[in-house]
Design a protein around this motif. Structure first.
Motif, PDB file in Angstrom:
ATOM      1  N   ARG A 115       1.029  -1.268  -0.076  1.00  0.00           N
ATOM      2  CA  ARG A 115      -0.017   0.145   0.057  1.00  0.00           C
ATOM      3  C   ARG A 115       0.794   1.042  -0.012  1.00  0.00           C
ATOM      4  N   ALA A 116       1.920   1.334   0.837  1.00  0.00           N
ATOM      5  CA  ALA A 116       2.788   2.422   1.012  1.00  0.00           C
ATOM      6  C   ALA A 116       3.408   2.724  -0.349  1.00  0.00           C
ATOM      7  N   LEU A 130      -5.949  13.901   8.384  1.00  0.00           N
ATOM      8  CA  LEU A 130      -4.408  14.356   8.543  1.00  0.00           C
ATOM      9  C   LEU A 130      -3.995  14.475   9.848  1.00  0.00           C
ATOM     10  N   LEU A 131      -2.802  14.482  10.285  1.00  0.00           N
ATOM     11  CA  LEU A 131      -2.466  14.516  11.378  1.00  0.00           C
ATOM     12  C   LEU A 131      -2.139  15.840  12.037  1.00  0.00           C
ATOM     13  N   TYR A 177       1.266  17.814  12.863  1.00  0.00           N
ATOM     14  CA  TYR A 177       2.228  18.112  11.810  1.00  0.00           C
ATOM     15  C   TYR A 177       1.718  19.156  10.699  1.00  0.00           C
ATOM     16  N   GLU A 179       4.844  18.195   6.386  1.00  0.00           N
ATOM     17  CA  GLU A 179       4.999  17.160   7.262  1.00  0.00           C
ATOM     18  C   GLU A 179       4.402  16.175   7.184  1.00  0.00           C
ATOM     19  N   LEU A 193       5.271  12.411   5.786  1.00  0.00           N
ATOM     20  CA  LEU A 193       5.058  11.327   6.634  1.00  0.00           C
ATOM     21  C   LEU A 193       4.360  10.040   6.005  1.00  0.00           C
ATOM     22  N   GLY A 194       3.814  10.405   4.651  1.00  0.00           N
ATOM     23  CA  GLY A 194       3.086   9.483   3.896  1.00  0.00           C
ATOM     24  C   GLY A 194       4.277   8.819   3.123  1.00  0.00           C
ATOM     25  N   LEU A 239       7.389   8.339   4.437  1.00  0.00           N
ATOM     26  CA  LEU A 239       8.194   7.713   5.557  1.00  0.00           C
ATOM     27  C   LEU A 239       8.160   6.157   5.213  1.00  0.00           C
ATOM     28  N   PHE A 240       6.901   5.559   5.002  1.00  0.00           N
ATOM     29  CA  PHE A 240       6.935   4.345   4.877  1.00  0.00           C
ATOM     30  C   PHE A 240       6.807   3.681   3.521  1.00  0.00           C
ATOM     31  N   GLY A 241       7.193   4.442   2.671  1.00  0.00           N
ATOM     32  CA  GLY A 241       7.376   3.967   1.279  1.00  0.00           C
ATOM     33  C   GLY A 241       8.788   4.289   0.757  1.00  0.00           C
ATOM     34  N   GLY A 247      10.669   6.560   1.201  1.00  0.00           N
ATOM     35  CA  GLY A 247      11.586   7.514   1.628  1.00  0.00           C
ATOM     36  C   GLY A 247      11.276   8.772   1.748  1.00  0.00           C
ATOM     37  N   PRO A 248      11.348   9.984   2.896  1.00  0.00           N
ATOM     38  CA  PRO A 248      11.059  11.083   2.490  1.00  0.00           C
ATOM     39  C   PRO A 248      11.643  11.766   1.102  1.00  0.00           C
ATOM     40  N   ARG A 258      -0.772  14.021  -0.098  1.00  0.00           N
ATOM     41  CA  ARG A 258      -0.184  12.920   0.757  1.00  0.00           C
ATOM     42  C   ARG A 258      -0.281  11.614  -0.307  1.00  0.00           C
TER      43      ARG A 258
END
Lengths: 228, 424
Positions: free
Chosen positions: A84-85, A97-98, A101, A105, A109-110, A112-114, A116-117, A154
């Motif tokens: 998914r990432a 949204l968080l 942040y 950000e 953040l979206g 981070l798990f794919g 990388g930033p 995101r």
């Protein structure tokens, strides 16, 4: 190869009585790469369940959910998370949204798990969506329309092949709804992502060339207002 | 490899952000961990250090001869100036022990008077020449005068004062003072300060030294050395057999001699006690008081439990609001074990920061303890001395922190994404 190919999908849920009930049953659904499709369905038609199953958030109990040739139904949870990432962007009806942040950000953040930033790409996405002067605003400092665009940025952050959008105009006022939808469709086109929208908004449904009625698609007898 | 690093970076970023977002509760938790860590280290270190300072340090003498009674009381009275005299001994006993071939040095002490709470010791000039003071074996040296001071003349009413006495009473060279006896009785004689000593970081810093003859002649003092009461008259020599002493401070030729001398005196005589070795007497005191440090240790451990509980509570309390946050992270592709790691890192990080703060607490507590001990007894604690607790306390605290994070982390781990997102 199809972008999305669903065959014989069944999702069950435990109802309050404790017995398992089928809440979603989709014999067949296809999307070509880059294609934009709208599923028309009202609340209770299983639309969120379908999107969650495609995103791999929810596990398919039966059948195949192939995204870009990979069957999510065969993957374990952790593999689905990773898939998914890297491949799927999801724009939630309430954006999710968080709050702690900033806009940028949230986009990072979206990532981070794919892969990388990638700050430059994150900024570029927000600028493209007209939020160049809102990069460091927190969600509560943004209008609802702006929040949706952050959520869209995101969703596109990891260069997904498929973007899922749940009631994209549900939180917007009618005046800006179609404009927001146009922006979303254009952005997906620009970034080479297919788009699957579920909505019960007639204006939205009318905007799409390819549309399907979820009530016809879903063979499961769902309880109106019940689990989605 | 780079994946691992970026994974780590994402976890750290989320952790730091969340700590900042809940800054107040994070700070309070870090503070409580810091206090706990500081307290544990202090309890262990102060116990060790005070024992070392009392029982391990050089005290200038090998043994003390005094009236029949407890060796500990004798040592506390003559070496640490903390106790009252158990009684007096006649001058003859001093001459007898001084003549013993096993005794290298015998210095008489007459105690019982004070000035503003500071002990006055009547002795002779050899205390300035033949005895070395210091907090460690490698820094011992004879008492040293500050500039423009002198040691007393044994036949004049002159006094030499320790550095702490000078600092606390304000007495300086050429100042006069009246020695006192008991609480309210000030003697008529006035003494002049002729010398102020350099600090030694020993109980000697709290002493006022005057000639022993002066003690005998203080008004109101009655000598019973001969068994009869005798009041010295001005201008007349005091016959030795009238004189009496509080103790005789001894340096011996060898430890073996000290052992035999102790057996002879403590075993066969009923008119005197030999405290030897001096450190053994003090060790006995610490052995008797070991339960105090055990209780303190227990209290410190309980504080650790409370700190661990506060980590758990602070994380657990935020879990309901953060459940949505974790569901969102999951929907963005974070794996279950990632959100688990985030919470665990958070609790560990809190514990680690708390441990760092713990060192500040530790040095604060020790500085306070050192100044109190220095003020009350005169011995110096080494604030920066190493104790193994300074290693295992932070490590243990971090482990406790990680453990406290398990329950909230599991709660985050088991968050159902679809459910949580559809509800919020």
């Amino acid at each position: 190869m199809n972008l999305l190919h669903i065959q014989g999908l069944k999702v069950t849920a435990r109802n309050p009585g404790g017995a398992n009930a089928t809440i979603l049953e989709v014999p067949e659904l296809r999307l070509d790469p880059g294609q934009q499709v709208c599923l028309a369905g009202r609340s209770g038609s299983g639309k969120t369940t379908l999107l969650n199953a495609i995103a791999g958030i929810r596990r398919a109990d039966e059948g195949r959910v192939e995204v870009a040739g990979k069957d999510l139904a065969q993957m374990g949870e952790s593999a689905r998370d990773r898939f998914r990432a890297l491949n799927i962007g999801y724009v939630f009806q309430t954006f999710h949204l968080l709050g702690g942040y900033s806009a940028l950000e949230n986009v990072l953040l979206g990532m981070l798990f794919g892969p990388g930033p990638d700050r430059a790409f994150g900024e570029q996405l927000l600028v493209e969506l007209g939020l160049g002067d809102r990069l460091h605003h927190r969600p509560h400092q943004l209008s609802v329309g702006q929040q949706q665009r952050v959520a869209l940025a995101r969703a596109l952050a990891n260069r997904p092949k498929l973007v899922l959008a749940d009631e994209p105009t549900g939180s917007l006022d009618p005046g800006s709804a179609l404009e927001a939808l146009g922006l979303m469709r254009q952005a997906c086109r620009d970034h080479g992502a297919g788009l699957l929208v579920v909505s019960h908004d007639q204006a939205v449904i009318a905007d799409f060339e390819h549309k399907l009625d979820l009530a016809e698609l879903n063979r499961a007898s769902t309880i109106p207002g019940g689990a989605q | 490899m780079t994946r691992g690093i970026s994974y780590l970076r994402s976890v750290v970023m989320i952790v730091v952000r969340s700590l900042r977002q809940h800054a107040l509760s994070s700070m309070v938790t870090i503070l409580s961990v810091g206090l706990a860590a500081g307290l544990v280290m202090s309890v262990f270190s102060v116990a060790r250090q005070s024992r070392d300072a009392f029982a391990g340090g050089p005290v200038g003498f090998d043994a003390v001869l005094g009236a029949r009674g407890s060796q500990l009381q004798l040592v506390l009275n003559t070496v640490f100036h903390l106790e009252t005299s158990p009684g007096n001994i006649p001058w003859e006993l001093y001459e007898e022990i001084a003549a013993d071939p096993r005794v290298k040095l015998a210095i008489p002490y007459a105690l019982g008077d004070h000035y503003e709470g500071f002990r006055i010791v009547g002795t002779d000039s050899r205390i300035f020449q033949d005895v070395e003071f210091g907090e460690h074996e490698d820094v011992v040296r004879p008492l040293a005068l500050t500039p423009n001071s002198y040691f007393f003349d044994e036949h004049k009413r002159e006094a030499v004062i320790g550095s702490f006495v000078a600092q606390e009473t304000g007495l300086g060279v050429n100042d006069f003072f009246h020695p006192s006896h008991g609480v309210d009785h000030a003697h008529e004689e006035d003494y002049v300060v002729v010398g102020v000593l350099e600090p030694t970081n020993t109980p000697a810093d709290r002493v006022i030294w005057i000639p022993i003859e002066g003690i005998f002649r203080l008004d109101g003092h009655v000598l019973r050395g001969s068994g009869e009461e005798f009041v010295p008259e001005a201008g007349h020599e005091i016959d030795d057999h009238h004189k009496e002493l509080s103790a005789v401070m001894l340096k011996l030729t060898s430890n073996r001699d000290g052992f035999f001398l102790g057996q002879e005196i403590n075993g066969n005589r009923d008119d005197a006690t030999l405290a030897f070795p001096i450190s053994a007497s003090v060790s006995q005191l610490f052995d008797k008081l070991v339960w105090v440090s055990k209780v303190l240790e227990l209290v410190a451990y309980l504080v650790v439990v409370v700190a661990a509980g506060s980590i758990l509570a602070s994380l657990y309390n935020t879990m309901n609001e953060r459940r949505r946050e974790f569901a969102i992270l999951r929907s963005l592709g974070a794996r279950r074990r990632t959100v688990f790691a985030v919470i665990l890192c958070e609790s560990t990080f809190i514990a680690a920061l708390g441990s760092v703060l713990g060192f500040a607490c530790y040095f604060g507590i020790l500085a306070l303890a050192a100044s109190v001990v220095r003020k009350e007894v005169g011995v110096a604690l080494d604030i920066f001395a190493y104790h193994p607790a300074m290693l295992w306390t932070p490590l243990g605290m971090v482990a406790v922190g990680a453990f406290s994070g398990l329950l909230p982390a599991f709660k985050a781990y088991s968050t159902d994404v679809a459910d949580t997102l559809s509800r919020s």
